[in-house]
Design a protein around this motif. Structure first.
Motif, PDB file in Angstrom:
ATOM      1  N   ILE A 216      -0.545   2.303  -5.827  1.00 40.10           N
ATOM      2  CA  ILE A 216      -1.029   1.798  -6.184  1.00 40.10           C
ATOM      3  C   ILE A 216      -0.139   1.086  -7.792  1.00 40.10           C
ATOM      4  O   ILE A 216       1.484   1.371  -7.816  1.00 40.10           O
ATOM      5  CB  ILE A 216      -2.457   2.339  -8.278  1.00 40.10           C
ATOM      6  N   ASN A 217      -0.326  -0.444  -7.585  1.00 43.75           N
ATOM      7  CA  ASN A 217       0.994  -0.738  -8.069  1.00 43.75           C
ATOM      8  C   ASN A 217       0.141  -1.861  -9.348  1.00 43.75           C
ATOM      9  O   ASN A 217      -0.310  -2.812  -9.737  1.00 43.75           O
ATOM     10  CB  ASN A 217       1.217  -3.106  -7.153  1.00 43.75           C
TER      11      ASN A 217
ATOM     12  N   THR B  24      -2.291  10.861  -4.811  1.00 45.00           N
ATOM     13  CA  THR B  24      -2.562   8.401  -5.283  1.00 45.00           C
ATOM     14  C   THR B  24      -0.819   8.446  -6.146  1.00 45.00           C
ATOM     15  O   THR B  24      -0.809   9.617  -7.212  1.00 45.00           O
ATOM     16  CB  THR B  24      -3.547   8.740  -6.350  1.00 45.00           C
TER      17      THR B  24
ATOM     18  N   HIS C 251       6.520  -0.829  -4.292  1.00 44.37           N
ATOM     19  CA  HIS C 251       5.201  -1.010  -4.300  1.00 44.37           C
ATOM     20  C   HIS C 251       5.419  -1.345  -2.588  1.00 44.37           C
ATOM     21  O   HIS C 251       4.673  -0.827  -1.777  1.00 44.37           O
ATOM     22  CB  HIS C 251       4.452  -1.393  -5.156  1.00 44.37           C
TER      23      HIS C 251
ATOM     24  N   LYS D 249      -2.374   6.556  -1.301  1.00 43.72           N
ATOM     25  CA  LYS D 249      -3.561   5.979  -2.236  1.00 43.72           C
ATOM     26  C   LYS D 249      -2.059   5.057  -3.071  1.00 43.72           C
ATOM     27  O   LYS D 249      -1.985   6.100  -3.817  1.00 43.72           O
ATOM     28  CB  LYS D 249      -4.346   5.907  -2.520  1.00 43.72           C
TER      29      LYS D 249
ATOM     30  N   ILE E 154       1.524   6.123  -8.271  1.00 43.69           N
ATOM     31  CA  ILE E 154       1.618   4.159  -9.078  1.00 43.69           C
ATOM     32  C   ILE E 154       3.473   4.579  -9.450  1.00 43.69           C
ATOM     33  O   ILE E 154       4.109   4.414  -9.400  1.00 43.69           O
ATOM     34  CB  ILE E 154       0.644   4.457 -10.379  1.00 43.69           C
TER      35      ILE E 154
END
Length: 195
Positions: free
Chosen positions: A91-92, A63, A72, A89, A65
């Protein structure tokens, strides 16, 4: 881009900071040796390290970020090109403004240097019992040891924040930290066992 060398070249051409070879090799070896499965990365950039981490083993999930929307989007493309949509995964978001419920075997901090202490404090609740924090750029191109390498005021301020983070790790009673010279300076922090 599905070729790691192409991603590295793109990063160099566009002045996007990615991990140095020695640092990425160290962490990938650590993931393999310690059977790390779930990774949280704070600071995706264009997905270089997340892709390398996921490629260590077919059951590794990441994951990651990233605050910057353009980076992103580029990371999403690179992750997709490498066939890793199901295991990374992205995430922005501002990592300090979101909350995750998952636990991770490894939390990798490689985002805004001035926020390292805040990242550490915020995400320690997400660390699995035997998990580790790994932080990058603790040498910051040698400037942490030798501030005369720069005369830029904002860089000096940044280096002082990195020094503060190193002190925070050294004096932390909850975690034990080892420091390594690989790449641009790396630390591995592990929670102390209950006595």
């Amino acid at each position: 881009m599905n070729d790691i060398d192409d991603i590295k070249l793109y990063a160099a051409k566009n002045s996007i900071p990615i991990m140095r070879d020695g640092g990425i090799e160290f962490i990938c070896s650590y993931i393999k040796e310690h059977n790390i499965k779930r990774i949280l990365e704070i600071g995706t950039a264009i997905g270089f390290s997340a892709i390398e981490f996921a490629k260590v083993a077919p059951d590794v999930t990441v994951t990651t970020i990233e605050l910057d929307i353009d980076r992103h989007i580029k990371a999403l493309q690179n992750i997709h090109d490498n066939g890793l949509d199901d295991r990374i995964k992205a995430i922005n978001a501002d990592a300090l403004m979101i909350d995750l419920d998952d636990t991770f075997d490894l939390i990798f901090i490689d985002a805004a240097k001035g926020q390292y202490i805040n990242f550490f404090e915020k995400y320690k609740k997400n660390l699995a019992p035997e998990g580790v924090f790994i932080s990058d750029n603790l040498s910051f191109h040698g400037m942490v040891d030798d501030l005369t390498l720069t005369h830029n005021y904002s860089t000096i301020k940044l280096v002082k924040k990195i020094r503060k983070y190193i002190e925070f790790l050294r004096n932390n009673k909850e975690f034990s930290t080892k420091f390594f010279d690989f790449g641009d300076g790396i630390s591995v922090s592990k929670k102390n066992s209950m006595l």
